[in-house]
Scaffold this motif. Structure first.
Motif, short mmCIF file in Angstrom:
data_model
loop_
_atom_site.label_atom_id
_atom_site.label_comp_id
_atom_site.label_asym_id
_atom_site.label_seq_id
_atom_site.Cartn_x
_atom_site.Cartn_y
_atom_site.Cartn_z
N ALA A 154 -86.35 98.82 -40.91
CA ALA A 154 -85.68 98.78 -42.21
C ALA A 154 -85.05 97.42 -42.47
N VAL A 155 -84.40 96.85 -41.46
CA VAL A 155 -83.77 95.53 -41.61
C VAL A 155 -84.84 94.45 -41.75
N GLN A 156 -85.87 94.53 -40.92
CA GLN A 156 -86.93 93.52 -40.96
C GLN A 156 -87.60 93.45 -42.32
N ARG A 157 -87.79 94.62 -42.94
CA ARG A 157 -88.47 94.67 -44.24
C ARG A 157 -87.49 94.68 -45.41
N ASN A 158 -86.19 94.62 -45.10
CA ASN A 158 -85.15 94.62 -46.13
C ASN A 158 -85.27 95.83 -47.05
N VAL A 210 -68.56 109.21 -51.33
CA VAL A 210 -69.32 108.41 -50.36
C VAL A 210 -70.81 108.42 -50.69
N LEU A 211 -71.34 109.59 -51.05
CA LEU A 211 -72.75 109.67 -51.39
C LEU A 211 -73.09 108.81 -52.60
N ASN A 212 -72.23 108.83 -53.59
CA ASN A 212 -72.48 108.03 -54.79
C ASN A 212 -72.31 106.54 -54.53
N GLU A 213 -71.38 106.18 -53.65
CA GLU A 213 -71.23 104.77 -53.27
C GLU A 213 -72.51 104.28 -52.60
N ALA A 214 -73.06 105.09 -51.70
CA ALA A 214 -74.30 104.71 -51.01
C ALA A 214 -75.47 104.65 -51.99
N ALA A 215 -75.56 105.64 -52.87
CA ALA A 215 -76.68 105.72 -53.81
C ALA A 215 -76.70 104.51 -54.76
N GLU A 219 -78.37 97.90 -50.92
CA GLU A 219 -78.58 97.63 -49.51
C GLU A 219 -78.77 98.94 -48.74
N MET A 220 -79.24 98.84 -47.52
CA MET A 220 -79.27 100.00 -46.65
C MET A 220 -77.85 100.49 -46.40
N LYS A 221 -77.68 101.81 -46.40
CA LYS A 221 -76.39 102.40 -46.09
C LYS A 221 -76.57 103.49 -45.04
N ILE A 222 -75.65 103.50 -44.07
CA ILE A 222 -75.66 104.50 -43.00
C ILE A 222 -74.37 105.30 -43.13
N ILE A 223 -74.49 106.55 -43.52
CA ILE A 223 -73.33 107.41 -43.71
C ILE A 223 -73.14 108.25 -42.45
N ILE A 224 -71.98 108.14 -41.85
CA ILE A 224 -71.66 108.94 -40.66
C ILE A 224 -70.74 110.07 -41.09
N VAL A 225 -71.21 111.30 -40.93
CA VAL A 225 -70.40 112.48 -41.27
C VAL A 225 -69.73 112.95 -39.98
N ASN A 226 -68.42 112.78 -39.90
CA ASN A 226 -67.67 113.06 -38.68
C ASN A 226 -67.23 114.52 -38.61
N TYR A 227 -67.76 115.24 -37.65
CA TYR A 227 -67.35 116.64 -37.43
C TYR A 227 -66.37 116.70 -36.27
N PRO A 228 -65.40 117.57 -36.37
CA PRO A 228 -64.39 117.66 -35.30
C PRO A 228 -65.00 118.09 -33.98
#
Length: 229
Positions: A154-158, A210-215, A219-228
């Protein structure tokens, strides 16, 4: 052919195929609840039979008709998918884990699932195939096992891929084995500028933001959903 001899590559334009994608989770989503049907399809094709004669089962409804084991793993993702199902997307790929159940009604939020760790490579292929609003969903175990390899491409191909990692610190789909807390972030150390966190996976407002910020990002976005824990 001698190793010292040279040869020329001759392009074969006649090998190009024209096709159009149409969502069909009976054939595009590998899931235990479809295993019996998909096995019948495989054996019918192998034996040269009539695929039209293979009856399709009713699709399960999430979460009501899931088996207790699948439901236990998928239940933690309900809040996320309540928001995600309404997000505009072209194609969403998933991994063979608990979250892949959300390919089924009423969520219909995942389109293609093949193997554990395959969501990111699948999404890259979909993007390069012409679909620009592509999302990849993966569990932390699947991402650590193989999915992270797709980030290099993904990074290599932007490619501005949108990736969601369900960080629950365990391999839920294969017995609940615990995952070392440091492994995920060690892998992601070189991708910090692309990361967005969802700190409360039950907060619909935070998930939506967060989803709308990424959408909206180019750029590529990696969303980490933190579960307890």
């Amino acid at each position: 052919m001698s190793i010292n001899e040279s040869t020329a590559f001759q392009p074969r334009p006649d090998l190009k195929k024209n096709f159009s994608y149409k969502r069909n989770i009976y054939f595009h989503v590998v899931h235990p609840l479809l295993a019996e049907f998909q096995y019948k399809v495989l054996t019918t094709k192998t034996e040269g039979g009539n695929l039209e004669a293979v009856s399709r089962p009713d699709l399960p409804v999430v979460p009501e008709s899931l088996t207790p084991k699948v439901k236990a793993g998928a239940s933690k993702y309900l809040s996320f998918f309540e928001v995600f199902k309404n997000l505009k997307r072209d194609i969403t790929t998933g991994d063979t884990g608990s979250s892949s159940a959300f390919a089924f009604p009423p969520y219909n939020a995942i389109d293609i699932v093949t193997y554990m760790g395959g969501s990111i490579p699948l999404a890259l292929g979909a993007y390069l195939g012409g679909f620009k609003n592509v999302w990849a969903l993966t569990g932390d175990f699947a991402f650590i096992s193989a999915g992270h390899l797709g980030l290099i491409e993904a990074v290599q191909r932007n490619i501005p891929l949108k990736i969601v990692i369900f960080y629950n610190r365990r391999a839920s789909a294969t017995g609940g084995q615990l995952i070392n807390k440091n492994i995920l972030f060690r892998i992601l150390a070189g991708y910090e500028k692309f990361i967005i966190q969802i700190s409360n996976p039950e907060d619909l407002f935070e998930i939506d933001n967060v989803l709308n910020e990424a959408a909206s990002s180019d750029e590529m976005k990696i969303i980490i959903v933190n579960y307890p824990e």
